[in-house]
Scaffold this active site. Structure first.
Site, mmCIF file in Angstrom:
data_model
loop_
_atom_site.group_PDB
_atom_site.id
_atom_site.type_symbol
_atom_site.label_atom_id
_atom_site.label_comp_id
_atom_site.label_asym_id
_atom_site.label_seq_id
_atom_site.Cartn_x
_atom_site.Cartn_y
_atom_site.Cartn_z
ATOM 1 C CB SER A 82 27.964 14.368 -10.036
ATOM 2 O OG SER A 82 27.318 13.345 -9.296
ATOM 3 C CE1 TYR A 86 26.108 18.018 -6.520
ATOM 4 C CE2 TYR A 86 25.169 15.981 -7.398
ATOM 5 C CZ TYR A 86 26.254 16.701 -6.929
ATOM 6 O OH TYR A 86 27.498 16.113 -6.891
#
Length: 197
Positions: free
Chosen positions: A102, A117
């Site tokens: 990410s 996350y």
């Protein structure tokens, strides 16, 4: 090998392998993948399964099921799928593995309200870096790509805009970048956005 330079796909055979990353154990995942690819010559593995919260929340507000799902799907699944595919690549002494991290983790010192996350995606960056060093002398390129926004169900962006890539645009850029950096932010529009943060 720099894959994007002369990669030409004329025919692709697709074989579906069903595996439940959120509930299966690691060995169950590996066995399913191994069985599914037994007759295939896998040259490139892209670990892109991922889940996130529906919206930001404090760590203690993330329920048990979501917590387990985030860890299993975002971190453990890529580990077990890689373990299943790597032996065949070692025999051939070539291949590429891409783990989808990410962009938020790549440049931000922290990512509050998305702690689990962000942590699972940070794991993919370190995992990729370590195994890249272990296997690059065997002819296997391992990389973690760190996109910012791509118009997918997970990001909830319905269409691409200047700073939001379409899945097709990102996929083309992804293949072109395999073999260059162990941690790679692919699209110019994403790097511009990070410079502005």
């Amino acid at each position: 090998m720099k894959y994007g330079q002369d990669l030409e796909i004329s025919k692709v055979d697709i074989k579906n392998v069903v595996a439940d990353f959120a509930t299966w154990s690691g060995p169950e995942i590996s066995k399913a993948i191994e069985g599914g690819i037994k007759e295939l010559d896998v040259g490139v593995l892209i670990n892109n399964a991922g889940v996130s919260y529906p919206n930001g929340r404090f760590f203690h507000e993330v329920d048990w099921k979501m917590t387990e799902s985030l860890i299993k799907v975002n971190s453990e699944a890529a580990t077990w799928v890689t373990r299943a595919v790597l032996p065949a690549m070692l025999k051939k002494k070539k291949g590429a593995i891409v783990n989808m991290g990410s962009g938020s983790v790549a440049v931000l010192p922290s990512f509050p309200l998305f702690a689990i996350y962000a942590s699972t995606k940070a794991y993919l960056g370190m995992f990729s870096r370590c195994i890249n060093l272990e296997y690059k002398h065997h002819g296997i390129d391992i990389q973690c790509q760190v996109p910012l926004f791509v118009a997918t169900k997970m990001t909830k962006f319905k269409k691409s805009l200047f700073l939001i890539a379409s899945p097709e645009k990102y996929a083309k850029a992804s293949i072109r970048c395999i073999g260059y950096e162990h941690l790679s932010m692919l699209l110019f529009m994403h790097t511009c956005h990070f410079r502005r943060l």
